[in-house]
Design an enzyme around this catalytic site. Structure first.
Site, mmCIF file in Angstrom:
data_model
loop_
_atom_site.group_PDB
_atom_site.id
_atom_site.type_symbol
_atom_site.label_atom_id
_atom_site.label_comp_id
_atom_site.label_asym_id
_atom_site.label_seq_id
_atom_site.Cartn_x
_atom_site.Cartn_y
_atom_site.Cartn_z
ATOM 1 N N ALA A 1 59.779 -9.815 3.031
ATOM 2 C CA ALA A 1 60.508 -9.261 1.741
ATOM 3 C C ALA A 1 60.139 -7.801 1.644
ATOM 4 C CB ALA A 1 59.936 -9.436 0.694
ATOM 5 N N ALA A 2 61.373 -7.145 2.302
ATOM 6 C CA ALA A 2 61.317 -6.272 1.899
ATOM 7 C C ALA A 2 61.648 -4.560 1.564
ATOM 8 C CB ALA A 2 63.721 -5.552 2.326
ATOM 9 N N CYS A 3 61.439 -5.173 0.743
ATOM 10 C CA CYS A 3 61.045 -4.895 -0.918
ATOM 11 C C CYS A 3 59.911 -4.419 -0.741
ATOM 12 C CB CYS A 3 60.401 -5.005 -2.355
ATOM 13 S SG CYS A 3 60.458 -7.288 -2.667
ATOM 14 N N HIS A 4 58.365 -5.311 0.606
ATOM 15 C CA HIS A 4 57.347 -4.757 0.046
ATOM 16 C C HIS A 4 56.957 -3.774 1.373
ATOM 17 C CE1 HIS A 4 56.801 -9.402 -1.612
ATOM 18 N NE2 HIS A 4 57.374 -7.853 -2.596
#
Length: 405
Positions: free
Chosen positions: A346-349
């Protein structure tokens, strides 16, 4: 050539040290050129030409304040309503059920805070003798999973830490990769006010099976459908949800969000978090299968698909795989690839550095395998020629990294 984003200097074609990773990580960023092949569609998608045209037209014709009574305001209001209708049709709802938001994070926050406030108001009503279906002793109780997007997990954790809610994080099944309905039902308490389970996971692509079990309890049901929309049919009536989160940039639309609310303020509660403004009341699975076949043909027993679970459905565009080897960590492979643009999760991680995905670990993927994970997500325009090129790129990259070792 150097560019600076959020305090991090990116030097294309050179090696750099990223202090945000708190690690000894060195990244090599190849020059971005037209030959690069984008396969990170679960992170974000480009605007479709017709979407770009619609946005451009709206910016020219709908510049008025929709709350104004003059013609400029009325024009803007009409275009917004048409947009609301379009989004509603996409999920099988009504225009009045769609609330536009700044993105999925705001939509998810809105749901959790509403559930807590609704519980508190109902408890107050019960104390006044107005009756209440759910028990209201203690704090409001929220049920979610341990593989949700951060905008669910972190909000729930914050509410718990602040003493505003009790939270049960139902673990994902290591057999199916799903959140099992039976486990969710077993977690229900008399004070449960909300169940929030994503419709499809952003890293594994596993589709969850939602089944509304209201019985006599008034438990609100929410699903974050960010990764499902545009990839599989999504119908709020079939799902039986009270809330459904929509994220535009996941399906070739602008970076805004929306929240489906089944009768906002009447059948389903909705409380604002912001005050003062007054506004806002086709993928081709064959490409994915072809990519899997080609990877198996080239890498044979060195390839491990992390999102294959017996009996579970997977998004038709998502592959989570690891190429096994001590020097083939996901970040290392991607930073060495000449053409492939993908991600390790995930990009948010991304701020978590090179640590294995907690989602894969929760699904039972061994740490050394999860560390090598690549999330490859194809899009509408992905071709077999691009798949062939990506597989060859990965073959050359793996050969190079193994020779370097």
């Amino acid at each position: 050539m150097a560019n600076k984003f959020d305090g991090i200097t990116i030097v294309t074609g050179h090696t750099l040290y990223d202090e945000s990773l708190n690690d000894h990580t060195l990244h090599h960023l190849p020059d971005i050129n037209p030959e690069r092949i984008y396969m990170d569609y679960n992170a974000t998608t480009p605007l479709e030409p017709e979407v770009l045209q619609a946005v451009s037209t709206a910016l020219q014709d709908a510049w008025g304040n929709p709350s104004s009574n003059h013609i400029a305001g009325a024009t803007a209001k009409a275009i917004i309503y048409q947009s609301r209708q379009s989004v509603a049709r996409m999920v099988g709802g009504k225009a009045e059920d769609i609330i536009f938001t700044s993105g999925g994070t705001e939509a998810n926050n809105l749901v959790l805070h509403t559930a807590v406030e609704y519980f508190q108001k109902n408890c107050g009503a019960a104390e006044q003798g107005e009756g209440l279906q759910n028990g209201c002793r203690g704090l409001p109780h929220i049920i979610t999973s341990n593989i949700e997007h951060d905008s669910i997990q972190q909000v729930a954790s914050h509410l718990q830490k602040e003493g505003k809610a009790e939270v049960t994080f139902v673990p994902v099944s290591r057999v199916s990769g799903c959140i099992e309905v039976e486990d969710v039902i077993a977690a229900v308490r008399p004070n449960t006010c909300l169940i929030s389970v994503m419709l499809a996971n952003n890293e594994t692509g596993v589709i969850m099976f939602l089944n509304k079990q209201r019985e006599r309890l008034r438990i609100l049901l929410h699903t974050d459908a960010a990764q499902a929309l545009g990839k599989i049919p999504v119908d709020v009536q079939e799902l039986g949800v009270d809330y459904l989160t929509i994220v535009g940039h996941k399906f070739y639309a602008p970076r805004i969000g929306a929240l489906f609310v089944n009768g906002p303020g009447s059948r389903t509660p909705l409380y604002p978090m912001l005050f003062g403004g007054g506004q806002e009341r086709n993928f081709r699975p064959g490409i994915k299968l072809y990519l899997e076949e080609q990877m198996e043909s080239v890498f044979r027993d060195k390839i491990r698909f992390n999102n294959r679970f017996p009996g579970s459905d997977i998004l038709p565009n998502t592959i989570n795989m690891s190429i096994l080897g001590p020097t083939l960590q996901g970040w290392r492979v991607l930073s060495t690839c000449r053409r492939l643009l993908a991600s390790v999760g995930a990009a948010c991680h991304s701020a978590s550095g090179n640590r294995p995905s907690h989602i894969l670990l929760s699904c039972g993927v061994p740490a050394e395998v999860a560390a090598n994970a690549l999330r490859v997500s194809v899009g509408r325009g992905t071709t077999k020629a691009e798949v062939d090129a990506v597989v060859e790129d990965l073959r050359e990259t793996v050969q190079l990294l193994e020779e370097m070792n």
